[in-house]
Design a protein around this motif. Structure first.
Motif, PDB file in Angstrom:
ATOM      1  N   ARG A 130       0.830  -1.204   0.000  1.00 28.13           N
ATOM      2  CA  ARG A 130       0.000   0.000   0.000  1.00 28.13           C
ATOM      3  C   ARG A 130       0.868   1.259   0.000  1.00 28.13           C
ATOM      4  NH1 ARG A 130      -5.603  -0.142   3.380  1.00 28.13           N
ATOM      5  NH2 ARG A 130      -6.682  -1.653   2.042  1.00 28.13           N
ATOM      6  N   VAL A 131       1.948   1.224   0.747  1.00 23.99           N
ATOM      7  CA  VAL A 131       2.872   2.363   0.774  1.00 23.99           C
ATOM      8  C   VAL A 131       3.333   2.686  -0.642  1.00 23.99           C
ATOM      9  CG1 VAL A 131       5.193   3.090   1.456  1.00 23.99           C
ATOM     10  CG2 VAL A 131       3.672   2.060   3.147  1.00 23.99           C
ATOM     11  N   MET A 199       0.645  21.833  -0.686  1.00 23.16           N
ATOM     12  CA  MET A 199       0.155  21.532   0.665  1.00 23.16           C
ATOM     13  C   MET A 199      -0.445  20.129   0.751  1.00 23.16           C
ATOM     14  SD  MET A 199      -1.414  25.098   2.175  1.00 23.16           S
ATOM     15  CE  MET A 199      -2.463  25.463   0.774  1.00 23.16           C
ATOM     16  N   ALA A 200      -1.170  19.722  -0.293  1.00 24.74           N
ATOM     17  CA  ALA A 200      -1.749  18.370  -0.291  1.00 24.74           C
ATOM     18  C   ALA A 200      -0.661  17.307  -0.259  1.00 24.74           C
ATOM     19  CB  ALA A 200      -2.632  18.189  -1.532  1.00 24.74           C
ATOM     20  N   LEU A 201       0.385  17.504  -1.062  1.00 28.07           N
ATOM     21  CA  LEU A 201       1.496  16.545  -1.081  1.00 28.07           C
ATOM     22  C   LEU A 201       2.185  16.484   0.277  1.00 28.07           C
ATOM     23  CD1 LEU A 201       3.014  17.438  -4.569  1.00 28.07           C
ATOM     24  CD2 LEU A 201       1.948  15.257  -3.951  1.00 28.07           C
ATOM     25  N   ILE A 202       2.427  17.643   0.874  1.00 23.75           N
ATOM     26  CA  ILE A 202       3.119  17.698   2.171  1.00 23.75           C
ATOM     27  C   ILE A 202       2.298  17.006   3.250  1.00 23.75           C
ATOM     28  CG2 ILE A 202       3.942  19.237   3.987  1.00 23.75           C
ATOM     29  CD1 ILE A 202       4.493  21.294   1.715  1.00 23.75           C
ATOM     30  N   VAL A 203       1.015  17.346   3.325  1.00 21.85           N
ATOM     31  CA  VAL A 203       0.154  16.776   4.371  1.00 21.85           C
ATOM     32  C   VAL A 203      -0.001  15.275   4.196  1.00 21.85           C
ATOM     33  CG1 VAL A 203      -2.186  16.740   5.309  1.00 21.85           C
ATOM     34  CG2 VAL A 203      -1.091  18.925   4.805  1.00 21.85           C
ATOM     35  N   LEU A 204      -0.247  14.819   2.957  1.00 15.12           N
ATOM     36  CA  LEU A 204      -0.407  13.384   2.715  1.00 15.12           C
ATOM     37  C   LEU A 204       0.876  12.627   3.044  1.00 15.12           C
ATOM     38  CD1 LEU A 204      -2.451  13.437  -0.613  1.00 15.12           C
ATOM     39  CD2 LEU A 204      -3.265  12.736   1.650  1.00 15.12           C
ATOM     40  N   GLY A 205       2.017  13.204   2.694  1.00 12.06           N
ATOM     41  CA  GLY A 205       3.284  12.557   3.033  1.00 12.06           C
ATOM     42  C   GLY A 205       3.562  12.575   4.519  1.00 12.06           C
ATOM     43  N   GLY A 206       3.082  13.605   5.210  1.00 11.48           N
ATOM     44  CA  GLY A 206       3.356  13.748   6.637  1.00 11.48           C
ATOM     45  C   GLY A 206       2.402  13.014   7.557  1.00 11.48           C
ATOM     46  N   LEU A 207       1.228  12.615   7.046  1.00 10.86           N
ATOM     47  CA  LEU A 207       0.270  11.896   7.892  1.00 10.86           C
ATOM     48  C   LEU A 207       0.766  10.505   8.257  1.00 10.86           C
ATOM     49  CD1 LEU A 207      -3.210  12.733   6.285  1.00 10.86           C
ATOM     50  CD2 LEU A 207      -2.312  13.538   8.473  1.00 10.86           C
ATOM     51  N   GLY A 208       1.499   9.886   7.367  1.00 18.67           N
ATOM     52  CA  GLY A 208       1.986   8.528   7.613  1.00 18.67           C
ATOM     53  C   GLY A 208       1.161   7.517   6.847  1.00 18.67           C
ATOM     54  N   PHE A 209       1.821   6.477   6.384  1.00 20.83           N
ATOM     55  CA  PHE A 209       1.154   5.481   5.550  1.00 20.83           C
ATOM     56  C   PHE A 209       0.155   4.641   6.340  1.00 20.83           C
ATOM     57  CE2 PHE A 209       5.313   6.279   3.516  1.00 20.83           C
ATOM     58  CZ  PHE A 209       4.851   6.804   2.325  1.00 20.83           C
TER      59      PHE A 209
END
Length: 446
Positions: A130-131, A199-209
């Motif tokens: 999934r990652v 911002m979407a890329l940063i937040v999605l990457g920062g939330l964690g898989f």
């Protein structure tokens, strides 16, 4: 009959630390090649080492301008290092194993468990799949959005290349950009497409898989785990807090938000609140920010992203658990409770340990650099915290660092990416079992 676990020569934390170190070494050698830069001369060892460390540790602090100094070959090397560093070299190794249909051994699963900060090996390969799927899909979408917008300003081929580079960089919270002259997104401060995509890329990457996987299953399960709820709530709170503080402090500052209208003020304040999630991009001149705003960004950088993500810092859950423990103590309660579920005591102790180790590292490095570098302490503290949180935001100190200073910041980036507890376990992996317990004593606190 119990299944025997294959004995490892090195413990998982040691292998992870060595794996990142090997990637830094390979990156250093490649970036030193004359073909990697536009001057045609070998890059000095310390600068190549610093850049490779920054890329593998997905930080974004640079000693030379990525867009103008490095050639296309050098930029691609940096991009590959960012991708491997962001997803983790064990995740990339698993990708090749899946492609070539190689069996994932129990030893590999134990390493993946350590790399993804999971409690068990159950379902770890499914999570890694999934990652990979999520990462490629999100990065592809981001690259297309960037390319579509940048095509108005440059040829489409160049726009697509820029889109791919920045999508991978921002999703992996790296902060590298190739716009040139250390501009980052300053030319697009009031552009909604560029800001929203970033911002979407940063937040999605920062939330964690783990959280992304949980959100993907929400339609079928109709519920989220406590971990996901805490991550989402804490992330949302920190972004909103940063946005409000930046908007208030910088509203009339002509060097930052004061030169924009309502549209520019909103997008600039929002991006600068999101980017301390460890992304390291900026749309305003950070050196022109008030000291109060710089200190707010410093705190957000120290907290960083969430566990199992592409970002660094002490992590949002560590911050939330510590605040929860403080509130529980103030209310006279024994348990820390989130969403009607209590936390185990060892989780609280682990959170406190991480915070104290992080504070010790940032304070020690800042004190040392204040003695070796001729700059204001707030600038040194900001740069050190940015390195530890693998953020990449800079007040201009990094290109002016001495050789010793570059080594110190590089080591701080490495510690921030690998993880302080992982490094501690790598240095002393064997757990000592207590044969007995000492009698309880009393000490006055507060």
């Amino acid at each position: 009959m119990a299944m025997a676990v294959p004995k490892m020569r090195f413990a998982p934390p040691q292998i992870l630390a060595m794996g990142y170190a090997v990637m830094v070494l390979i990156g250093t050698l490649l970036l030193m090649l004359p073909i990697s830069n536009t001057t045609g001369r070998p890059l000095p060892l310390i600068d190549a080492f610093f850049t490779a460390t920054s890329a593998v540790c997905v930080t974004g602090l640079v000693v030379v301008d990525t867009g103008t100094f490095f050639s296309t070959f050098g930029q691609v090397v940096i991009l590959v290092l960012i991708q491997i560093g962001g997803l983790g070299f064990m995740t990339m190794a698993t990708l090749f194993a899946l492609v070539f249909q190689r069996r994932i051994s129990l030893r590999d699963r134990l390493l993946l468990q350590e790399a993804m900060n999971q409690g068990s090996v159950e379902g770890i390969v499914r999570l890694i799949r999934r990652v990979l799927y999520y990462s490629l899909a999100i990065e592809a979408a981001g690259a297309l959005l960037f390319a579509a917008r940048l095509a108005f300003d440059m040829p489409f081929g160049r726009a697509l290349y820029y889109g791919i580079f920045h999508s991978v960089s921002f999703f992996n919270n790296a902060g590298f950009d190739i716009f040139g002259d250390f501009r980052s997104l300053t030319d697009y401060a009031d552009d909604p497409i560029m800001n929203l995509t970033a911002m979407a890329l940063i937040v999605l990457g920062g939330l964690g898989f783990i959280v992304l996987s949980d959100l993907a299953d929400f339609r079928s399960k109709k519920k989220l785990s406590m971990h996901s709820k805490v991550v989402l709530a804490t992330t949302g709170f920190l972004i909103l807090l940063g946005f409000v503080v930046i908007l208030i402090f910088e509203w009339s500052n002509t060097g930052t938000l004061g030169r924009f209208g309502w549209n520019g003020k909103f997008w600039s304040a929002m991006l600068q609140s999101v980017t301390p999630r460890t992304a390291g991009i900026n749309s305003v001149d950070l050196t022109a920010l008030h000291h109060s705003t710089q200190f707010m960004l410093l705190i957000l950088m120290f907290i960083g992203a969430s566990p199992g993500s592409t970002g660094g810092g002490i992590k949002t859950t560590t911050f939330a658990v510590t605040i929860g423990a403080m509130i529980a103590m103030m209310r006279g309660r024994e348990d820390v409770v989130f969403f009607r579920q209590r936390l185990a005591r060892e989780r609280i102790l682990k959170a406190l340990t991480i915070i104290l180790l992080a504070l010790a590292l940032v304070i020690a490095v800042s004190m040392i650099l204040s003695a070796t570098e001729d700059h204001d302490f707030i600038v040194i503290l900001f740069e050190t915290t940015s390195a530890f949180g693998t953020v990449g935001l800079s007040l201009g100190l990094t290109p002016e660092l001495s050789t010793f200073g570059k080594v110190m910041i590089a080591l701080t980036m490495f510690a921030g990416r690998v993880g302080l507890l992982t490094l501690v376990y790598a240095l002393k992996p064997k757990k000592s079992t207590e044969k007995f317990r000492y009698p309880e004593g009393k000490i006055i606190i507060g």
